[in-house]
Design an enzyme around this catalytic site. Structure first.
Site, PDB file in Angstrom:
ATOM      1  CG  ASP B  12      -1.810   1.166   1.320  1.00 18.22           C
ATOM      2  OD1 ASP B  12      -2.050   1.800   0.283  1.00 18.22           O
ATOM      3  OD2 ASP B  12      -2.284   1.478   2.433  1.00 18.22           O
ATOM      4  CD  GLU B  72      -5.128   1.195  -1.585  1.00 25.12           C
ATOM      5  OE1 GLU B  72      -5.399   0.296  -0.763  1.00 25.12           O
ATOM      6  OE2 GLU B  72      -5.223   2.395  -1.318  1.00 25.12           O
ATOM      7  CG  ASP B 145      -0.588   3.202   5.938  1.00 32.72           C
ATOM      8  OD1 ASP B 145      -0.935   3.787   4.908  1.00 32.72           O
ATOM      9  OD2 ASP B 145      -0.627   3.721   7.075  1.00 32.72           O
TER      10      ASP B 145
END
Lengths: 168, 168
Positions: B12, B72, B145
């Site tokens: 991420d 992501e 995260d």
């Protein structure tokens, strides 16, 4: 080969075409070392293309051992998706510089034009003319991205000189 | 250590905090290998921070030898400047994967939520609950995260399984 002076790598990042230009300044004279483009295969996934940008920049740094790097600050893109793509190319190029221990200075396109031509609204042809004149080369038939990368490198050399003269 | 099954690294990306999560799937069971965050020093220049993201991801890949990566897809940012920064972090992370020979799959945040919780509008707490349940861990106190990176890795494992079941 003369190893004195300071060597700068200029980078104009893009996911399709990344321009690069490596120059050496010795006693106020700027000499071209190598310049060209990294053209990524648009049929390949984005990660592979970013890997290609990273690897080629790392290779150029290993070969020419520049002292500093200069990169075009990404111009505000037409839409968020383009901004992210441009950011990705810039991120891959900057990571390659950082991992090789280089400090990277960023310059807005208008700043580069102002620095070389004297006006932030200069045409591409005027920038190209000045780059060729400064480097003492002619009829290079460089791609725009190559010229831009060299312009960024020359701009950085000038800015360093101004900063030294100003005693910064 | 069990070396069978497939290992996925989920990422991420962010310039301040990049989450990562490495999981192994063996016979349908998902095991946590390592998860955490890469927190960059906000006082350092951006290039150094991108170098830090690249180096840590490359190190994690060298240590845990994942087979594939999942990242992501950057959500459309509030302004072009944020989009470029997010793109840069993503570019550094993707370059690290590509240089290490990994293929990177991208997932929208809503896709990850849909995959794990059953709705693209799931709350962060619901995603965290599912990640902990799937990995058979509790009270991990992970940063958001980290959880997001693990969710991306699990989502990718599920998508691979769906694709295999569909005979793709």
């Amino acid at each position: 080969m003369d190893k004195s002076g300071i060597v700068i790598i200029g980078i104009d990042p893009g996911t399709r075409v990344t321009g690069f230009g490596i120059v050496r300044e010795v006693s106020g004279q700027v000499i071209l070392i190598e310049a060209g483009t990294i053209r990524t295969d648009t049929k390949k996934p984005m990660c592979a293309r970013l890997g290609q940008i990273y690897s080629r920049i790392a290779e150029l740094i290993a070969t020419h051992k520049p002292d500093e790097a200069a990169i075009e600050n990404v111009f505000v893109a037409s839409n968020p998706s383009s901004a992210i793509k441009l950011g990705q190319a810039r991120g891959a190029a900057m990571a390659a510089c950082a991992v090789s221990g280089l400090i990277v200075s960023g310059y807005e396109p208008t700043k580069v034009k102002q620095n070389l031509v004297g006006t932030g609204r200069a045409a591409k042809s005027q920038v190209a003319f000045m780059v060729e004149r400064i480097l003492g080369v002619k009829d290079t038939k460089w791609a725009n991205d190559t010229t831009d990368a060299l312009a960024i490198a020359v701009c950085h050399l000038n800015e360093r000189r101004f900063a030294r003269m100003a005693g910064k």
